[in-house]
Design an enzyme around this catalytic site. Structure first.
Site, PDB file in Angstrom:
ATOM      1  N   CYS A  95      -9.118 -14.006   8.542  1.00  0.00           N
ATOM      2  CA  CYS A  95      -7.885 -14.197   7.631  1.00  0.00           C
ATOM      3  C   CYS A  95      -8.199 -15.199   6.592  1.00  0.00           C
ATOM      4  CB  CYS A  95      -6.583 -14.682   8.593  1.00  0.00           C
ATOM      5  SG  CYS A  95      -5.901 -13.293   9.493  1.00  0.00           S
ATOM      6  N   HIS A  96      -8.673 -16.511   7.105  1.00  0.00           N
ATOM      7  CA  HIS A  96      -8.912 -17.528   5.940  1.00  0.00           C
ATOM      8  C   HIS A  96     -10.229 -17.651   5.424  1.00  0.00           C
ATOM      9  CE1 HIS A  96      -5.299 -19.605   6.964  1.00  0.00           C
ATOM     10  NE2 HIS A  96      -5.255 -19.409   8.402  1.00  0.00           N
ATOM     11  N   GLU A 144       0.897  -1.365  -0.033  1.00  0.00           N
ATOM     12  CA  GLU A 144      -0.004  -0.073  -0.063  1.00  0.00           C
ATOM     13  C   GLU A 144       0.785   1.281   0.040  1.00  0.00           C
ATOM     14  OE1 GLU A 144      -2.692  -0.439   3.260  1.00  0.00           O
ATOM     15  OE2 GLU A 144      -3.813  -2.281   2.401  1.00  0.00           O
ATOM     16  N   CYS A 189     -10.459 -17.890  12.916  1.00  0.00           N
ATOM     17  CA  CYS A 189      -9.891 -18.011  11.662  1.00  0.00           C
ATOM     18  C   CYS A 189     -10.588 -17.167  10.457  1.00  0.00           C
ATOM     19  CB  CYS A 189     -10.085 -19.650  11.287  1.00  0.00           C
ATOM     20  SG  CYS A 189      -9.621 -20.782  12.752  1.00  0.00           S
ATOM     21  N   LYS A 249     -15.259   6.494   5.719  1.00  0.00           N
ATOM     22  CA  LYS A 249     -16.004   5.202   5.499  1.00  0.00           C
ATOM     23  C   LYS A 249     -17.623   5.504   5.541  1.00  0.00           C
ATOM     24  CE  LYS A 249     -12.897   1.371   7.308  1.00  0.00           C
ATOM     25  NZ  LYS A 249     -13.138   0.405   8.109  1.00  0.00           N
ATOM     26  N   THR A 267      -8.056   4.574  16.791  1.00  0.00           N
ATOM     27  CA  THR A 267      -6.539   4.600  16.371  1.00  0.00           C
ATOM     28  C   THR A 267      -6.334   5.652  15.130  1.00  0.00           C
ATOM     29  OG1 THR A 267      -7.146   2.239  15.111  1.00  0.00           O
ATOM     30  CG2 THR A 267      -5.956   2.266  17.299  1.00  0.00           C
ATOM     31  N   GLU A 297      -9.704  -3.207  16.006  1.00  0.00           N
ATOM     32  CA  GLU A 297     -10.343  -4.386  15.823  1.00  0.00           C
ATOM     33  C   GLU A 297     -10.258  -5.321  17.046  1.00  0.00           C
ATOM     34  OE1 GLU A 297      -9.550  -2.527  12.655  1.00  0.00           O
ATOM     35  OE2 GLU A 297     -11.904  -2.441  13.378  1.00  0.00           O
ATOM     36  N   ASP A 344     -17.727   0.420  12.512  1.00  0.00           N
ATOM     37  CA  ASP A 344     -16.275   0.605  11.980  1.00  0.00           C
ATOM     38  C   ASP A 344     -16.337   1.685  10.950  1.00  0.00           C
ATOM     39  OD1 ASP A 344     -13.609   0.127  11.571  1.00  0.00           O
ATOM     40  OD2 ASP A 344     -14.000  -1.668  10.210  1.00  0.00           O
ATOM     41  N   ARG A 380       2.380   1.838   4.447  1.00  0.00           N
ATOM     42  CA  ARG A 380       2.113   2.736   3.176  1.00  0.00           C
ATOM     43  C   ARG A 380       3.266   3.733   2.934  1.00  0.00           C
ATOM     44  NH1 ARG A 380      -2.037   2.691   6.861  1.00  0.00           N
ATOM     45  NH2 ARG A 380      -3.452   0.916   6.051  1.00  0.00           N
TER      46      ARG A 380
HETATM   47 CA    CA Z   1     -11.431  -0.618  11.718  1.00  0.00          CA
END
Ligand code: CA
Length: 716
Positions: free
Chosen positions: A637-638, A90, A634, A354, A262, A205, A327, A142
């Site tokens: 990510c998966h 990124e 899981c 967002k 954050t 998160e 979020d 970044r």
């Molecule tokens: Ca977030």
């Protein structure tokens, strides 16, 4: 390696003396280089790109015009160089004094001769790969900052390093984390203001308290720190600002989720006003019911906050999403510009966070000038211009809201940088359509090692088993569709809008040559006319692009550079929703100029069918137990339904090989070197086996659906 590392605090990591900077080529590119200072960033010479968004206004507009709407058809690849990682890229490259500085995943830094791509040096921060589990969205980075004769980079595990610009040697290093227990990660590019290195972090998160730190660029000593959410009142507030914002919080936020907020990406700086603008992220946990007893605005979540750049003292804030529960970060790119609005010349700050509203604020005072939807939004009908607050949809907070909330946690626009062209007067937004079901689920609340959202994962990431491959693909195209918007920030109308392509396409660059550059996740790099959006040039670069392009000039030749490497959140959890997207991670830096014709090597891509699982099916009860645990530990990510979006191993394809080693991998960390963390602290043997049965079942279903995937060369 000779280092001038100073031991600054107990958190300085001595292991770094072993870390590698290798200097491969010694050339004359550094001869005559000048230290980077405030004047150089503010003046932003047309041929240079010395700060993340080119200058402190972060406009990402290049005044160069050799490559323009007439000549762009002659654009070709001048050089390329492989990057040493295979995760999302990124990074915006910087160019000063003939050297191109690019970061790869985790915070690797590479310095290239900007004319020909010869590698000058490479710094590897040696981040333990299993630290990746602490972040939400891949081990990305970044970019670097330049100041004096040093290069500054923050690695994924929270260390900030100052490197010699000419050699890559480590000058100093600090750990930016306030503690080592909480899952802090750093993915953003530092900014440097008056000799202070500004850096935030991520982790909302999983549960952290957000803050921004300013370190002395020469010594690495902490100068000031600004907390974006309050801590435990019983421990005393750091300052009056903390006391003020704590009144907007309820319950025991410092225990469950620690607040979040954050500042993981965007900053902007106005040197005349001495104001540093901080883009603040979402709440932790996401669900305000769990975070703050379901009450309160929870400052400074989802806000733009202006602080005095030299002291970190609070000046003003604007909260885009009071009491965020979805979020809806306001960490997205912020652009400073001068606009005439209603006959008045205004110094503005602009953001498309967002939540789907495009905000124009007076950056001296924080006064809201306009807030209009730039994408489909149903969580709020509009922003009340009297109060500056969004008017929320009925049922949004009590669970009775029908259907999907739009946008989703991935946002109407995420970290991909926008661009503002003073020439066209347009802001270009790399947006995307999205929607999600936010269904309360507090079952993970007391389990550690998982995302702390207090929403059901399956409602966001799972798809019923009977949905076909074609239907998944269609869903992905509808739910996660890239939209490129050219927006007039004065009239709040779109000059043009182009829809199509998966997820968000890459960040943007506009130029004085009436061009707008953007790549996409399928590996196409394009130039459009900035005024009309007409496609003028396109190049197949084989692998997905997410990062923003930039431009520079040397010896009278203009170059366009982009760092390549698909991944990030688009590579992780959405496999079930989108179907297999067949995207390929090729991690490179690509540099173009007129009349060049360097060829990229062909990368072999082969098709692989999902094999039939050799293991016998387990009971429905066992599979159901495994499903619940898989979704907790899981899926982010998966992928939902154990269908990987492609970046991380698709367990269904490998389950026959992994069977014997399963417990060693899942519980004991046999594959930590590849990024799979040991989960034995959270998952016992029976639970790990239940997860395996769930993956086997999903492999069987996928095999019956006839799933296939494309892989580059050997299987991953
Ligand atoms: Ca977030």
């Amino acid at each position: 390696m000779k280092t001038a590392m100073r031991l600054l605090s107990s958190t300085v990591l001595l292991a770094m003396t072993l870390s590698g900077c290798s200097r491969d080529v010694d050339t004359q590119v550094n001869a005559g280089s000048q230290p980077v200072n405030a004047e150089r960033i503010i003046a932003a010479a047309p041929g240079e790109w010395v700060s993340h968004g080119r200058d402190y206004a972060e406009q990402r507009f290049s005044p160069l015009k050799q490559i323009n709407d007439d000549t762009v058809s002659e654009l070709g690849l001048a050089w390329y160089a492989d990057l040493p990682t295979r995760r999302g890229i990124e990074s915006t490259p910087l160019m000063a004094d003939g050297v191109l500085y690019v970061t790869a995943s985790w915070g690797h830094v590479l310095a290239f001769d900007a004319r020909n791509g010869a590698l000058l040096w490479h710094f590897d921060p040696k981040v333990p790969k299993d630290y990746g589990v602490n972040g939400c969205c891949d081990g990305v980075n970044r970019g670097v900052a330049l100041w004096g004769n040093a290069v500054y980079v923050a690695s994924y595990d929270g260390r900030l390093s100052a490197l010699d610009r000419h050699t890559g040697e480590l000058q100093w290093q600090v750990d930016t984390r306030i503690n080592q227990q909480d899952p802090y990660t750093v993915t953003g590019a530092p900014r440097i203001v008056d000799g202070r290195v500004i850096i935030g972090n991520g982790g909302a998160e999983l549960g952290v308290r957000g803050y921004v730190s300013a370190f002395d660029a020469k010594t690495g000593e902490l100068d000031w720190r600004f907390y974006t959410v309050p801590g435990n009142p019983a421990k005393g507030f750091e300052d009056d600002t903390q006391k003020m914002i704590a009144k907007t919080w309820h319950g025991k936020w410092w225990e469950n989720g620690k607040g979040g907020g954050t500042a993981w990406d965007s900053f902007a700086y106005d040197p005349e006003l001495n104001l540093l603008y901080i883009g603040v992220g979402n709440g932790s946990s996401w669900n305000r019911k769990a975070r703050s007893d379901g009450k309160g605005d929870n400052l400074f979540l989802s806000s733009i906050v202006a602080v005095k750049a030299d002291t970190g003292e609070y000046v003003w804030h604007y909260q885009t999403t009071p009491g965020d529960s979805w979020d809806y970060t306001a960490t997205q790119h912020m652009i400073l510009a001068e606009l005439e609005i209603d006959g008045v010349e205004r110094k503005v700050i602009m953001q498309a966070p967002k939540n789907g509203f495009f905000y124009v604020l007076d950056r001296r005072s924080g006064e809201l000038l306009s807030a209009e939807k730039y994408m489909p939004v149903n969580w709020a009908s509009h922003v009340d211009m009297e109060t500056g607050r969004p008017v929320e949809a009925a049922g949004l907070r009590d669970g009775s809201f029908p259907g999907m909330v739009r946008p989703a946690p991935s946002g109407a626009h995420n970290w991909q940088p926008m661009s503002f062209s003073p020439q066209t007067g347009l802001v270009y937004i790399p947006a995307m359509s999205s929607g999600a079901i936010y269904s309360d689920d507090f079952s993970a609340k007391d389990r550690k090692g998982t995302w702390n959202t207090n929403y059901a994962v399956e409602a966001m990431l799972e798809v019923p088993d009977q949905v076909t491959v074609e239907q998944r693909k269609a869903m992905g195209e509808m739910l996660l569709q890239s939209v490129l918007i050219a927006r007039d920030p004065v009239s709040n109308t779109d000059a043009w809008r182009i829809e199509g392509g998966y997820f968000s396409a890459s960040g943007l660059l506009s130029t004085a040559g009436n061009l707008l550059f953007q790549g996409d996740l399928d590996g196409q790099f394009r130039a459009r006319a900035a005024d009309t959006g007409k496609l003028l040039w396109q190049k197949d670069v084989q692998g997905g692009l997410m990062a923003a392009p930039m431009s520079y000039e040397l010896d009278g030749e203009q170059y366009i550079a982009i760092a390549q490497g698909w991944g990030g959140i688009s590579g992780l959890p959405y496999g079930a929703v989108s179907g297999p997207r067949n995207m390929i991670n090729i991690s490179r830096v690509l540099v173009f100029k007129l009349g060049a014709n360097t060829e990229l090597p062909r990368i072999p891509v082969v098709e692989q069918a999902l094999p039939k699982p050799a293991l016998a099916a387990a009971s429905d009860e066992e599979i159901a137990k495994g499903r619940e645990l898989f979704n907790l530990y899981c899926a982010v990510c998966h992928g939902g339904n154990a269908i990987s979006a492609g970046l991380i191993s698709d367990l269904r394809y490998r389950i026959n090989d992994l069977d014997d080693a399963w417990l060693a991998i899942v519980r004991d960390g046999a594959l930590t070197s590849m990024g799979m963390p040991a989960r034995g602290e959270f998952i016992d043997n029976d639970e790990a086996i239940a997860i395996k049965h769930y993956v086997v079942e999903q492999a069987r279903l996928g095999h019956e659906r006839g799933e296939k995937r494309l892989i580059r060369g050997a299987a991953q």
